[in-house]
Design a protein around this motif. Structure first.
Motif, PDB file in Angstrom:
ATOM      1  N   SER A  27      25.851  11.123  31.871  1.00  0.00           N
ATOM      2  CA  SER A  27      26.396   9.884  31.310  1.00  0.00           C
ATOM      3  C   SER A  27      27.847   9.674  31.748  1.00  0.00           C
ATOM      4  O   SER A  27      28.550  10.619  32.134  1.00  0.00           O
ATOM      5  N   ASP A  28      28.305   8.415  31.668  1.00  0.00           N
ATOM      6  CA  ASP A  28      29.689   8.094  31.991  1.00  0.00           C
ATOM      7  C   ASP A  28      30.649   8.823  31.047  1.00  0.00           C
ATOM      8  O   ASP A  28      31.736   9.244  31.452  1.00  0.00           O
ATOM      9  N   LYS A  29      30.246   8.970  29.770  1.00  0.00           N
ATOM     10  CA  LYS A  29      31.106   9.662  28.802  1.00  0.00           C
ATOM     11  C   LYS A  29      31.334  11.111  29.217  1.00  0.00           C
ATOM     12  O   LYS A  29      32.446  11.635  29.117  1.00  0.00           O
ATOM     13  N   ARG A  30      30.262  11.763  29.727  1.00  0.00           N
ATOM     14  CA  ARG A  30      30.422  13.150  30.152  1.00  0.00           C
ATOM     15  C   ARG A  30      31.339  13.244  31.362  1.00  0.00           C
ATOM     16  O   ARG A  30      32.127  14.182  31.482  1.00  0.00           O
ATOM     17  N   ILE A  31      31.243  12.268  32.263  1.00  0.00           N
ATOM     18  CA  ILE A  31      32.124  12.232  33.423  1.00  0.00           C
ATOM     19  C   ILE A  31      33.574  12.111  32.965  1.00  0.00           C
ATOM     20  O   ILE A  31      34.464  12.825  33.433  1.00  0.00           O
ATOM     21  N   VAL A  32      33.816  11.185  32.040  1.00  0.00           N
ATOM     22  CA  VAL A  32      35.176  10.977  31.523  1.00  0.00           C
ATOM     23  C   VAL A  32      35.695  12.254  30.869  1.00  0.00           C
ATOM     24  O   VAL A  32      36.835  12.681  31.083  1.00  0.00           O
ATOM     25  N   ASP A  33      34.855  12.882  30.040  1.00  0.00           N
ATOM     26  CA  ASP A  33      35.264  14.121  29.362  1.00  0.00           C
ATOM     27  C   ASP A  33      35.600  15.215  30.372  1.00  0.00           C
ATOM     28  O   ASP A  33      36.556  15.978  30.181  1.00  0.00           O
ATOM     29  N   GLU A  72      42.290  20.762  34.309  1.00  0.00           N
ATOM     30  CA  GLU A  72      43.699  21.156  34.180  1.00  0.00           C
ATOM     31  C   GLU A  72      44.569  20.523  35.254  1.00  0.00           C
ATOM     32  O   GLU A  72      45.753  20.262  35.028  1.00  0.00           O
ATOM     33  N   GLN A  73      44.014  20.285  36.422  1.00  0.00           N
ATOM     34  CA  GLN A  73      44.775  19.698  37.523  1.00  0.00           C
ATOM     35  C   GLN A  73      45.330  18.325  37.157  1.00  0.00           C
ATOM     36  O   GLN A  73      46.353  17.892  37.708  1.00  0.00           O
ATOM     37  N   PHE A  74      44.666  17.649  36.219  1.00  0.00           N
ATOM     38  CA  PHE A  74      45.099  16.301  35.835  1.00  0.00           C
ATOM     39  C   PHE A  74      45.821  16.292  34.489  1.00  0.00           C
ATOM     40  O   PHE A  74      45.974  15.236  33.866  1.00  0.00           O
ATOM     41  N   GLN A  75      46.256  17.454  34.016  1.00  0.00           N
ATOM     42  CA  GLN A  75      46.882  17.552  32.696  1.00  0.00           C
ATOM     43  C   GLN A  75      48.327  18.008  32.792  1.00  0.00           C
ATOM     44  O   GLN A  75      48.724  18.698  33.735  1.00  0.00           O
ATOM     45  N   SER A  76      49.082  17.620  31.769  1.00  0.00           N
ATOM     46  CA  SER A  76      50.448  18.106  31.585  1.00  0.00           C
ATOM     47  C   SER A  76      50.593  18.471  30.121  1.00  0.00           C
ATOM     48  O   SER A  76      50.390  17.620  29.236  1.00  0.00           O
ATOM     49  N   ASN A  77      50.900  19.749  29.880  1.00  0.00           N
ATOM     50  CA  ASN A  77      51.011  20.259  28.503  1.00  0.00           C
ATOM     51  C   ASN A  77      49.719  20.027  27.716  1.00  0.00           C
ATOM     52  O   ASN A  77      49.738  19.679  26.528  1.00  0.00           O
ATOM     53  N   GLY A  78      48.591  20.174  28.424  1.00  0.00           N
ATOM     54  CA  GLY A  78      47.306  20.049  27.760  1.00  0.00           C
ATOM     55  C   GLY A  78      46.848  18.628  27.537  1.00  0.00           C
ATOM     56  O   GLY A  78      45.787  18.418  26.933  1.00  0.00           O
ATOM     57  N   GLU A  79      47.585  17.656  28.054  1.00  0.00           N
ATOM     58  CA  GLU A  79      47.221  16.254  27.854  1.00  0.00           C
ATOM     59  C   GLU A  79      46.913  15.594  29.199  1.00  0.00           C
ATOM     60  O   GLU A  79      47.636  15.785  30.180  1.00  0.00           O
ATOM     61  N   PHE A  80      45.825  14.811  29.250  1.00  0.00           N
ATOM     62  CA  PHE A  80      45.420  14.119  30.478  1.00  0.00           C
ATOM     63  C   PHE A  80      46.452  13.076  30.874  1.00  0.00           C
ATOM     64  O   PHE A  80      46.900  12.273  30.051  1.00  0.00           O
ATOM     65  N   MET A  81      46.853  13.099  32.180  1.00  0.00           N
ATOM     66  CA  MET A  81      47.828  12.153  32.710  1.00  0.00           C
ATOM     67  C   MET A  81      47.179  11.313  33.810  1.00  0.00           C
ATOM     68  O   MET A  81      46.877  11.832  34.889  1.00  0.00           O
ATOM     69  N   PRO A  82      46.965  10.028  33.556  1.00  0.00           N
ATOM     70  CA  PRO A  82      46.327   9.172  34.572  1.00  0.00           C
ATOM     71  C   PRO A  82      47.041   9.192  35.905  1.00  0.00           C
ATOM     72  O   PRO A  82      46.402   9.172  36.964  1.00  0.00           O
ATOM     73  N   TRP A  83      48.378   9.210  35.886  1.00  0.00           N
ATOM     74  CA  TRP A  83      49.117   9.179  37.157  1.00  0.00           C
ATOM     75  C   TRP A  83      48.868  10.438  37.992  1.00  0.00           C
ATOM     76  O   TRP A  83      48.861  10.392  39.224  1.00  0.00           O
ATOM     77  N   MET A  84      48.645  11.591  37.314  1.00  0.00           N
ATOM     78  CA  MET A  84      48.336  12.824  38.033  1.00  0.00           C
ATOM     79  C   MET A  84      46.943  12.733  38.662  1.00  0.00           C
ATOM     80  O   MET A  84      46.706  13.212  39.779  1.00  0.00           O
ATOM     81  N   PHE A  85      46.028  12.111  37.934  1.00  0.00           N
ATOM     82  CA  PHE A  85      44.671  11.887  38.455  1.00  0.00           C
ATOM     83  C   PHE A  85      44.715  11.001  39.695  1.00  0.00           C
ATOM     84  O   PHE A  85      44.138  11.322  40.744  1.00  0.00           O
ATOM     85  N   GLU A 122      38.525   6.446  43.331  1.00  0.00           N
ATOM     86  CA  GLU A 122      38.058   6.916  42.029  1.00  0.00           C
ATOM     87  C   GLU A 122      36.536   7.004  42.005  1.00  0.00           C
ATOM     88  O   GLU A 122      35.968   7.959  41.458  1.00  0.00           O
ATOM     89  N   GLN A 123      35.861   6.030  42.629  1.00  0.00           N
ATOM     90  CA  GLN A 123      34.402   6.031  42.643  1.00  0.00           C
ATOM     91  C   GLN A 123      33.860   7.194  43.476  1.00  0.00           C
ATOM     92  O   GLN A 123      32.852   7.810  43.117  1.00  0.00           O
ATOM     93  N   ASP A 124      34.562   7.524  44.588  1.00  0.00           N
ATOM     94  CA  ASP A 124      34.157   8.678  45.401  1.00  0.00           C
ATOM     95  C   ASP A 124      34.167   9.949  44.560  1.00  0.00           C
ATOM     96  O   ASP A 124      33.228  10.762  44.609  1.00  0.00           O
ATOM     97  N   TYR A 125      35.231  10.110  43.786  1.00  0.00           N
ATOM     98  CA  TYR A 125      35.363  11.326  42.980  1.00  0.00           C
ATOM     99  C   TYR A 125      34.299  11.372  41.883  1.00  0.00           C
ATOM    100  O   TYR A 125      33.694  12.419  41.635  1.00  0.00           O
ATOM    101  N   ILE A 126      34.065  10.234  41.261  1.00  0.00           N
ATOM    102  CA  ILE A 126      33.055  10.171  40.201  1.00  0.00           C
ATOM    103  C   ILE A 126      31.669  10.487  40.758  1.00  0.00           C
ATOM    104  O   ILE A 126      30.892  11.242  40.158  1.00  0.00           O
TER     105      ILE A 126
END
Length: 470
Positions: free
Chosen positions: A112-118, A124-137, A148-152
Motif C-alpha cells: 500500500s501507499d501508506k506502507r511506502i510512506v512509513d 535513517e538517511q532521510f532523518q535528523s534527530n529521529g525526525e523525517f526531513m523532506p529536504w533530506m529526502f 520520487e516516482q523512481d524511488y517509490i
C-alpha cells in the motif's frame, strides 16, 4: 530460382506468382514505411506477459555504472568482456525482478501507499534527530539522479520481491553427519609412496624416413577449415530514425544490385559503402575487424560458398555477408610437417619407454611389496605431491598400487593408510555455514527455475543486436 522465373515469365502461372510476390513485398514495404518510423518495438525482454523495455535496461545499466569505481567504469566501456559481463548482470537483475513481480501479482500481494510512506519516513538517511526531513529526502534523490516516482517504484518492487522470496532466505538446517563428512573429506590425509619415471630420462636417436612416415599416418597434422569472406557495410546510427531509414534504403538498393548479378565490390563502390575482403578465416578466430563480431563469424561458418546473407541490421548500420571460397579441413603435406613430426615422434618414443620402465616397477611392487628409491609423504588433496598423484591417491583405495600419467612423467604409486583429521570446531563451523549457503542457493535456484517455467523469458534478439551488442 530467378533464372527460372525469367524463362517462365510469359507463362500465365508465372505471372500470377510474380503478382503475388510483388504484392507481398509492396505490402510489407508500405507497412514498414507507414509504421516503422513511429512505432518501432523497444521491448528488450518478454517475461511471461510482462515486458522489459530498452529504457529500463539503460536506466538499470546507469545505476550499476554509478556504483562502480572510475577504473571499473573505464573497463566496462573499453573491455568487451567486462562490457558483456555488465550487460548480462543488468539483464539478469531486470529479468529476476520481473519474475518476482509477476509472481507477487499472481499471489495477490500488495504494498500500500501508506506502507511506502512509513518506510520512507523510517529510513535513517532521510532523518535528523529521529525526525523525517523532506529536504533530506529530495536531496538524496537528486544526488542519485532519481525522481520520487523512481524511488517509490524501486521500493515497492523490493518489498514485493521480499514478500515473494522471503521464505527462501531462511537458513536451511544442515545435519551434523553432512558437516562431519565434508570436514573429514576435506582435511583427511593419506600416507603414500611413489617414484617418478620422467620421459626426458630416455635418450632417443634420430628417426629415419620410414619411421616418420609411419608415425605421420597415425598422427597427421590437421589443417583446419579456412574461408575467404567479404562483406558490404552501410554505416548508420540506428538510434536516429532519419539516419536509420536512409541507411536502410541504401542497403536495400545495394542488396538488390547484388541479387541482380552485380559484384559486392562494385555495388558498394557505386553507393560509397564499405567493402572488405578477408582471406583464411578460421572457425573461432578473433578478428580485429570491428564489424565481424564473433556472432557474424559464426554465421559465416554456417553459410555455403558463393552465397550472400540476408540484409543484417547491426547497431552501427547494415551489412551483407558473403562466403567466397571454402578450403575444407585437411591433412598437411608430410614434407611441410616433417620438422614438427620429428619432435612429436621423439616424445612418443620417450613416453613409450618410460611407460615400459614404470610398468616393470609396478610388477615388481606387486610381487615384492616394495620399491627402491620411492618417496614417502603424507598428503592432502592439494599438497604434498604432484597434482596428478594427489588426484589418483584420493580417488583410489587403501593398499592400491597403480601407474599415474602426468604431462612429462609416469608415477608408480602405492596408496597407504587414510589419516583422519583432528577435530577443529572453528573449521567445522565454517563448513556448516558453507553448507547452509549452498543449500539456500539450491533452493533459490529451484525457485528461479519454477518461475521461469511459469513465466517464460524471451529476449527480443532484434532489439538486443541493434541497441546492445557491438
Amino acid at each position: 530460382m530467378l533464372e527460372y522465373l525469367r524463362n517462365a515469365a510469359d507463362k500465365p502461372l508465372a505471372k500470377v506468382l510474380m503478382f503475388v510476390l510483388i504484392f507481398s513485398f509492396v505490402g510489407w514495404g508500405a507497412t514498414d514505411w507507414i509504421f516503422g518510423g513511429v512505432s518501432r518495438d523497444t521491448t528488450l525482454i518478454h517475461v511471461g506477459d510482462a515486458e522489459i523495455s530498452l529504457q529500463q535496461f539503460n536506466e538499470e545499466r546507469s545505476n550499476q555504472l554509478a556504483t562502480m569505481t572510475k577504473d571499473e567504469q573505464r573497463a566496462a566501456y573499453t573491455d568487451p568482456a567486462k562490457s558483456a559481463e555488465l550487460t548480462q548482470n543488468v539483464m539478469s537483475k531486470l529479468t529476476m525482478n520481473q519474475l518476482m513481480a509477476n509472481r507477487a501479482y499472481d499471489l495477490g500481494f500488495i504494498v500500500s501507499d501508506k506502507r511506502i510512506v512509513d518506510e520512507i519516513r523510517a529510513t535513517e538517511q532521510f532523518q535528523s534527530n529521529g525526525e523525517f526531513m523532506p529536504w533530506m529526502f529530495d536531496s538524496a534523490l537528486r544526488n542519485a539522479g532519481l525522481t520520487e516516482q523512481d524511488y517509490i517504484n524501486a521500493l515497492r518492487s523490493g518489498m514485493l520481491r521480499q514478500m515473494t522470496v522471503g521464505a527462501t532466505n531462511v537458513p536451511v538446517a544442515v545435519p551434523e553427519f553432512a558437516v562431519d563428512a565434508m570436514y573429514n573429506a576435506r582435511y583427511s590425509m593419506r600416507d603414500i609412496k611413489y617414484i617418478g619415471v620422467k620421459f626426458a630420462d630416455f635418450k632417443i636417436p634420430e628417426p629415419n624416413e620410414e619411421q616418420l612416415q609411419s608415425f605421420y599416418v597415425q598422427n597427421p597434422k590437421v589443417v583446419p577449415e579456412t574461408r575467404s569472406v567479404s562483406y558490404v557495410f552501410v554505416a548508420a546510427d540506428n538510434n536516429k530514425p532519419d539516419e536509420y531509414d536512409e541507411g536502410f534504403k541504401k542497403a536495400q538498393t545495394i542488396e538488390d544490385m547484388i541479387i541482380s548479378g552485380e559484384s559486392m565490390k562494385d555495388s558498394a563502390e557505386k553507393y560509397k559503402a564499405k567493402f572488405v575482403k578477408i582471406d583464411n578465416v578460421k572457425r573461432g578466430d578473433k578478428l580485429s575487424d570491428k564489424i565481424l563480431t564473433d556472432d557474424l563469424v559464426a554465421k559465416l561458418f554456417s553459410m555455403e560458398a558463393g552465397v550472400e546473407s540476408e540484409l543484417l541490421e547491426l547497431k552501427e548500420g547494415f551489412a551483407i555477408l558473403r562466403v567466397d571460397t571454402i578450403v575444407p579441413e585437411h591433412n598437411a603435406d608430410f614434407k611441410d610437417a616433417k620438422k614438427e613430426i620429428i619432435g612429436k615422434w621423439k616424445k612418443a618414443e620417450q613416453r613409450k619407454n618410460a611407460y615400459i620402465a614404470a610398468n616393470d616397477m609396478l610388477i615388481n611392487l606387486n610381487k615384492n611389496g616394495s620399491l627402491k628409491n620411492t618417496k614417502s609423504a603424507s598428503v592432502t588433496r592439494t599438497e604434498g605431491a604432484p597434482l596428478s598423484v594427489l588426484s589418483a591417491t584420493f580417488a583410489g583405495q587403501e593398499g592400491n598400487n597403480l601407474i599415474v600419467e602426468d604431462n612429462d612423467a609416469f608415477y608408480v604409486l602405492h596408496i597407504g593408510k587414510n589419516v583422519m583429521p583432528k577435530p577443529d570446531s572453528k573449521k567445522k563451523e565454517s563448513i556448516r555455514k558453507e553448507l547452509e549457503q549452498m543449500s539456500s542457493k539450491y533452493v533459490m535456484d529451484d525457485y528461479s527455475q519454477f518461475l521461469k517455467r511459469h513465466y517464460p523469458v524471451k529476449v527480443n534478439e532484434k532489439v538486443y543486436r541493434r541497441f546492445i551488442t557491438k
